[in-house]
Design a protein around this motif. Structure first.
Motif, PDB file in Angstrom:
ATOM      1  N   PHE A  13      20.919  57.470  34.034  1.00 36.11           N
ATOM      2  CA  PHE A  13      20.481  57.538  32.619  1.00 36.11           C
ATOM      3  C   PHE A  13      19.726  56.346  32.098  1.00 36.11           C
ATOM      4  N   PHE A  14      18.589  56.816  31.759  1.00 30.82           N
ATOM      5  CA  PHE A  14      17.246  55.694  31.382  1.00 30.82           C
ATOM      6  C   PHE A  14      17.588  55.541  30.006  1.00 30.82           C
ATOM      7  N   GLY A  15      17.995  56.283  29.045  1.00 27.88           N
ATOM      8  CA  GLY A  15      17.795  55.996  27.703  1.00 27.88           C
ATOM      9  C   GLY A  15      16.697  55.872  27.484  1.00 27.88           C
ATOM     10  N   ASP A  16      16.211  55.409  26.099  1.00 30.08           N
ATOM     11  CA  ASP A  16      14.894  55.362  25.837  1.00 30.08           C
ATOM     12  C   ASP A  16      13.977  54.616  26.517  1.00 30.08           C
ATOM     13  N   THR A  17      12.872  55.168  27.279  1.00 31.78           N
ATOM     14  CA  THR A  17      12.055  54.679  28.359  1.00 31.78           C
ATOM     15  C   THR A  17      10.660  54.453  27.716  1.00 31.78           C
ATOM     16  N   ALA A  18      10.146  53.291  27.775  1.00 36.50           N
ATOM     17  CA  ALA A  18       8.672  53.282  27.379  1.00 36.50           C
ATOM     18  C   ALA A  18       7.736  54.200  28.064  1.00 36.50           C
ATOM     19  N   GLU A  19       6.820  54.650  27.470  1.00 31.99           N
ATOM     20  CA  GLU A  19       5.898  55.636  28.448  1.00 31.99           C
ATOM     21  C   GLU A  19       5.484  54.964  29.279  1.00 31.99           C
ATOM     22  N   ASP A  20       4.874  53.660  29.302  1.00 30.76           N
ATOM     23  CA  ASP A  20       4.173  53.064  30.736  1.00 30.76           C
ATOM     24  C   ASP A  20       5.118  52.804  31.715  1.00 30.76           C
ATOM     25  N   SER A  21       6.367  52.947  31.477  1.00 32.91           N
ATOM     26  CA  SER A  21       7.363  52.675  32.619  1.00 32.91           C
ATOM     27  C   SER A  21       7.777  54.197  33.451  1.00 32.91           C
ATOM     28  N   ILE A  22       7.315  55.200  32.780  1.00 32.36           N
ATOM     29  CA  ILE A  22       7.442  56.356  33.468  1.00 32.36           C
ATOM     30  C   ILE A  22       6.886  56.534  34.833  1.00 32.36           C
ATOM     31  N   PRO A  23       5.499  56.203  35.038  1.00 32.04           N
ATOM     32  CA  PRO A  23       4.827  56.442  36.089  1.00 32.04           C
ATOM     33  C   PRO A  23       5.620  55.541  37.391  1.00 32.04           C
ATOM     34  N   PRO A  24       5.856  54.387  37.294  1.00 33.87           N
ATOM     35  CA  PRO A  24       6.798  53.734  38.352  1.00 33.87           C
ATOM     36  C   PRO A  24       7.898  54.180  38.689  1.00 33.87           C
ATOM     37  N   ILE A  25       8.694  54.884  37.513  1.00 28.94           N
ATOM     38  CA  ILE A  25       9.864  55.660  37.971  1.00 28.94           C
ATOM     39  C   ILE A  25       9.772  56.943  38.659  1.00 28.94           C
ATOM     40  N   ILE A  26       8.624  57.551  38.402  1.00 30.28           N
ATOM     41  CA  ILE A  26       8.449  58.639  39.364  1.00 30.28           C
ATOM     42  C   ILE A  26       8.049  58.388  40.722  1.00 30.28           C
TER      43      ILE A  26
END
Length: 72
Positions: free
Chosen positions: A33-46
């Motif tokens: 569960f990530f909750g609110d995630t900043a858009e710039d954090s999405i590529p490292p998560i992927i």
């Protein structure tokens, strides 16, 4: 090992703990569960998920009665 068998064994081992166990018919897995995630954090998560998935073999799961938390 069968998932439900393993679940039953864990429940037995932890029977004295204050745990609200989910009925076997409603068992679920929360991947993350990530909750609110900043858009710039999405590529490292992927990228992290890509690294993890490449280390494991694919498997099949039959899903019934899937749902979500919160509103859709």
């Amino acid at each position: 090992a069968n998932l439900l068998h393993a679940y039953g064994e864990i429940r037995k081992m932890l029977r004295d703990e204050q745990i609200n166990w989910v009925d076997e018919r409603k068992i679920h897995i929360t991947l993350k569960f990530f909750g609110d995630t900043a858009e710039d954090s999405i590529p490292p998560i992927i990228s992290l998920f890509d690294d993890i998935t490449h280390r494991h073999q694919p498997f099949e799961v039959d899903l019934e009665g899937t749902g979500i938390f919160g509103s859709s």
